[in-house]
Design an enzyme around this catalytic site. Structure first.
Site, PDB file in Angstrom:
ATOM      1  N   ASN A   1      38.012  15.958  15.267  1.00  0.00           N
ATOM      2  CA  ASN A   1      38.429  16.696  14.581  1.00  0.00           C
ATOM      3  C   ASN A   1      37.104  18.478  14.476  1.00  0.00           C
ATOM      4  O   ASN A   1      36.645  17.513  14.678  1.00  0.00           O
ATOM      5  CB  ASN A   1      38.451  16.113  12.965  1.00  0.00           C
ATOM      6  CG  ASN A   1      38.332  17.191  11.718  1.00  0.00           C
ATOM      7  OD1 ASN A   1      37.867  18.342  11.747  1.00  0.00           O
ATOM      8  ND2 ASN A   1      38.176  16.184  10.348  1.00  0.00           N
TER       9      ASN A   1
ATOM     10  N   THR B   1      36.110  13.603   2.350  1.00  0.00           N
ATOM     11  CA  THR B   1      36.954  12.886   2.671  1.00  0.00           C
ATOM     12  C   THR B   1      36.402  12.396   1.854  1.00  0.00           C
ATOM     13  O   THR B   1      35.450  11.067   2.646  1.00  0.00           O
ATOM     14  CB  THR B   1      38.204  12.986   2.733  1.00  0.00           C
ATOM     15  OG1 THR B   1      38.553  13.893   4.401  1.00  0.00           O
ATOM     16  CG2 THR B   1      39.163  12.240   2.862  1.00  0.00           C
TER      17      THR B   1
ATOM     18  N   HIS C   1      41.284  19.684   8.785  1.00  0.00           N
ATOM     19  CA  HIS C   1      41.781  19.714   7.255  1.00  0.00           C
ATOM     20  C   HIS C   1      41.691  21.115   7.492  1.00  0.00           C
ATOM     21  O   HIS C   1      40.912  21.472   7.184  1.00  0.00           O
ATOM     22  CB  HIS C   1      40.661  19.109   7.026  1.00  0.00           C
ATOM     23  CG  HIS C   1      40.869  18.587   5.911  1.00  0.00           C
ATOM     24  ND1 HIS C   1      40.001  17.961   4.793  1.00  0.00           N
ATOM     25  CD2 HIS C   1      41.532  19.047   4.639  1.00  0.00           C
ATOM     26  CE1 HIS C   1      40.405  17.186   3.862  1.00  0.00           C
ATOM     27  NE2 HIS C   1      41.517  18.440   3.670  1.00  0.00           N
TER      28      HIS C   1
ATOM     29  N   HIS D   1      33.737  21.297  11.743  1.00  0.00           N
ATOM     30  CA  HIS D   1      33.206  22.132  11.920  1.00  0.00           C
ATOM     31  C   HIS D   1      32.292  22.837  12.678  1.00  0.00           C
ATOM     32  O   HIS D   1      30.847  23.580  12.299  1.00  0.00           O
ATOM     33  CB  HIS D   1      32.081  21.199  11.476  1.00  0.00           C
ATOM     34  CG  HIS D   1      32.116  20.232  10.591  1.00  0.00           C
ATOM     35  ND1 HIS D   1      32.354  20.430   9.200  1.00  0.00           N
ATOM     36  CD2 HIS D   1      32.495  18.114  10.522  1.00  0.00           C
ATOM     37  CE1 HIS D   1      32.602  19.389   8.694  1.00  0.00           C
ATOM     38  NE2 HIS D   1      32.086  18.262   9.561  1.00  0.00           N
TER      39      HIS D   1
ATOM     40  N   GLU E   1      45.449  17.810   8.485  1.00  0.00           N
ATOM     41  CA  GLU E   1      45.113  16.914   7.698  1.00  0.00           C
ATOM     42  C   GLU E   1      45.120  18.002   6.184  1.00  0.00           C
ATOM     43  O   GLU E   1      44.930  19.113   6.175  1.00  0.00           O
ATOM     44  CB  GLU E   1      43.515  16.659   7.338  1.00  0.00           C
ATOM     45  CG  GLU E   1      43.442  15.158   8.400  1.00  0.00           C
ATOM     46  CD  GLU E   1      42.095  15.096   8.714  1.00  0.00           C
ATOM     47  OE1 GLU E   1      40.883  15.854   7.708  1.00  0.00           O
ATOM     48  OE2 GLU E   1      41.629  14.785   9.648  1.00  0.00           O
TER      49      GLU E   1
ATOM     50  N   HIS F   1      36.834   8.564  10.256  1.00  0.00           N
ATOM     51  CA  HIS F   1      35.979   8.675   9.421  1.00  0.00           C
ATOM     52  C   HIS F   1      34.913   8.077   9.917  1.00  0.00           C
ATOM     53  O   HIS F   1      34.576   7.376   9.358  1.00  0.00           O
ATOM     54  CB  HIS F   1      36.297   8.864   8.159  1.00  0.00           C
ATOM     55  CG  HIS F   1      35.427   9.129   7.169  1.00  0.00           C
ATOM     56  ND1 HIS F   1      36.484  10.975   6.620  1.00  0.00           N
ATOM     57  CD2 HIS F   1      34.580   8.985   6.378  1.00  0.00           C
ATOM     58  CE1 HIS F   1      35.397  11.083   5.736  1.00  0.00           C
ATOM     59  NE2 HIS F   1      34.342  10.199   5.594  1.00  0.00           N
TER      60      HIS F   1
ATOM     61  N   ARG G   1      41.157  22.370   3.849  1.00  0.00           N
ATOM     62  CA  ARG G   1      40.726  22.216   2.413  1.00  0.00           C
ATOM     63  C   ARG G   1      41.541  22.719   1.716  1.00  0.00           C
ATOM     64  O   ARG G   1      41.436  24.484   2.044  1.00  0.00           O
ATOM     65  CB  ARG G   1      39.821  21.884   2.611  1.00  0.00           C
ATOM     66  CG  ARG G   1      39.035  21.031   3.274  1.00  0.00           C
ATOM     67  CD  ARG G   1      37.251  20.677   2.329  1.00  0.00           C
ATOM     68  NE  ARG G   1      37.467  20.353   1.451  1.00  0.00           N
ATOM     69  CZ  ARG G   1      37.782  18.876   1.479  1.00  0.00           C
ATOM     70  NH1 ARG G   1      37.124  18.014   2.948  1.00  0.00           N
ATOM     71  NH2 ARG G   1      37.017  17.812   0.022  1.00  0.00           N
TER      72      ARG G   1
ATOM     73  N   GLU H   1      46.623   6.094   9.327  1.00  0.00           N
ATOM     74  CA  GLU H   1      45.005   6.451   9.275  1.00  0.00           C
ATOM     75  C   GLU H   1      44.147   5.602   8.399  1.00  0.00           C
ATOM     76  O   GLU H   1      44.146   5.959   7.471  1.00  0.00           O
ATOM     77  CB  GLU H   1      44.439   8.326   9.168  1.00  0.00           C
ATOM     78  CG  GLU H   1      43.193   8.124  10.015  1.00  0.00           C
ATOM     79  CD  GLU H   1      42.688   9.303  10.174  1.00  0.00           C
ATOM     80  OE1 GLU H   1      43.703  10.207  10.542  1.00  0.00           O
ATOM     81  OE2 GLU H   1      41.899   9.517   9.992  1.00  0.00           O
TER      82      GLU H   1
ATOM     83  N   ARG I   1      36.623  25.784   3.304  1.00  0.00           N
ATOM     84  CA  ARG I   1      35.735  26.026   3.465  1.00  0.00           C
ATOM     85  C   ARG I   1      34.843  26.242   5.050  1.00  0.00           C
ATOM     86  O   ARG I   1      34.181  26.765   5.564  1.00  0.00           O
ATOM     87  CB  ARG I   1      34.380  24.789   2.546  1.00  0.00           C
ATOM     88  CG  ARG I   1      34.494  23.698   3.377  1.00  0.00           C
ATOM     89  CD  ARG I   1      34.248  22.402   2.741  1.00  0.00           C
ATOM     90  NE  ARG I   1      34.524  21.933   0.981  1.00  0.00           N
ATOM     91  CZ  ARG I   1      34.206  20.968   1.132  1.00  0.00           C
ATOM     92  NH1 ARG I   1      33.095  19.803   1.729  1.00  0.00           N
ATOM     93  NH2 ARG I   1      34.096  20.719  -0.508  1.00  0.00           N
TER      94      ARG I   1
HETATM   95  N1  PXP Z   1      40.060  11.347   9.135  1.00  0.00           N
HETATM   96  C1  PXP Z   1      40.643  11.926   8.123  1.00  0.00           C
HETATM   97  C2  PXP Z   1      41.200  11.488   7.027  1.00  0.00           C
HETATM   98  C3  PXP Z   1      39.460  12.794   7.520  1.00  0.00           C
HETATM   99  O1  PXP Z   1      39.571  13.168   6.469  1.00  0.00           O
HETATM  100  C4  PXP Z   1      37.936  13.393   8.430  1.00  0.00           C
HETATM  101  C5  PXP Z   1      36.975  13.757   8.310  1.00  0.00           C
HETATM  102  O2  PXP Z   1      38.183  15.174   7.325  1.00  0.00           O
HETATM  103  C6  PXP Z   1      37.987  12.847   9.685  1.00  0.00           C
HETATM  104  C7  PXP Z   1      39.547  11.517   9.880  1.00  0.00           C
HETATM  105  C8  PXP Z   1      36.929  12.655  10.788  1.00  0.00           C
HETATM  106  O3  PXP Z   1      35.909  12.481  10.399  1.00  0.00           O
HETATM  107  P1  PXP Z   1      34.417  12.358  10.816  1.00  0.00           P
HETATM  108  O4  PXP Z   1      34.105  14.234  10.944  1.00  0.00           O
HETATM  109  O5  PXP Z   1      33.512  11.332  10.098  1.00  0.00           O
HETATM  110  O6  PXP Z   1      33.730  12.198  12.454  1.00  0.00           O
END
Ligand code: PXP
Length: 241
Positions: free
Chosen positions: A10, A104, A46, A13, A73, A194, A48, A154, A52
């Protein structure tokens, strides 16, 4: 031997760093390519509602780049669903979304939103977009996810990953294991994500039937010190071991 577990990175960031100063860098496609070279098997972003970090243009660019499958996402909201239908990522993961949250905060309440989710899943499937639902390790949610036509869930691993005491972590891990077993029996592909980092991923690997891990923050944080490609490579080594 089954297939190796997949890592989808992901890269939200990376976009956070750009948006926080509104600079044209860091380049999201360059980040995706570094993830690919480090061994990632897919890219997750994601989009959003408050934009952001990831912007609609990022999603379009990643889809066009096309060197790895794209997992989008998103909330089950009309505006974002229309974007998904237009961009056609390989996969959509539907998540709950609250504007004020830092990230999330929990799984979807699939049961309460059954009607809207059923329609969204069917529209996305109609466009050949695979749909995953982000759920807590909860029996009712998993049964309902299967009933309304999702092909994949997931599992929300946040409670396990954030547990401050080992006995709580163990209880949460047991819930995840039972949930994965049930989802598998219901014919669902089981992904997880997550809060996963280099330390807690070891427990995650005990969960049966896992297909893909979605990991963001932990990898991007390590990338500050070792670079993104190396951070991804190190996580791949852990999960493919
Ligand atoms: N899976 C989902 C559904 C999420 O919303 C997120 C955060 O955007 C992640 C995975 C990744 O989480 P992390 O950034 O804590 O690894």
């Amino acid at each position: 031997m089954g297939e190796k577990m997949r890592l989808q990175v992901n890269i939200d960031h990376v976009a956070t760093l750009r948006e926080v100063r509104k600079t044209p860098y860091p380049d999201i496609l360059a980040a995706a390519e570094e993830c690919r070279l480090g061994g990632a098997r897919g890219i997750t972003v994601h989009l959003r509602e408050d934009r952001r970090h990831i912007q609609e243009a990022d999603v379009v660019a990643l889809k066009k780049w096309g060197r790895l499958p794209l997992n989008l996402e998103m909330a089950d909201s009309p505006e974002i669903v229309e974007i998904a239908l237009q961009v056609a990522p390989d996969e959509v993961c539907i998540v709950p979304e609250r504007r004020q949250e830092l990230t999330t905060e929990g799984g979807l309440d699939v049961d309460s939103h059954r009607k809207s989710l059923t329609r969204t899943i069917s529209r996305l499937h109609h466009h050949s977009i695979r749909v995953s639902l982000f759920v807590d390790p909860d029996e009712v949610q998993i049964r309902t996810a299967a009933e309304i036509g999702a092909r994949c869930i997931e599992l929300h691993t946040g409670n396990y990953c954030d547990a401050e005491r080992p006995e709580i972590a163990q209880l949460e891990l047991d819930k995840l294991k039972r949930a994965a077993q049930l989802a598998h029996e219901r014919g669902l592909q089981v992904n997880a994500g997550h809060g996963i980092n280099y330390a807690n991923v070891r427990g995650i690997l005990e969960i049966p039937h896992l297909h893909t891990l979605n990991i963001g923050h932990g990898i991007i944080c390590r990338a500050v010190f070792v670079g993104l490609r190396e951070a991804v490579r190190q996580m791949c080594c852990l999960i493919e071991a």
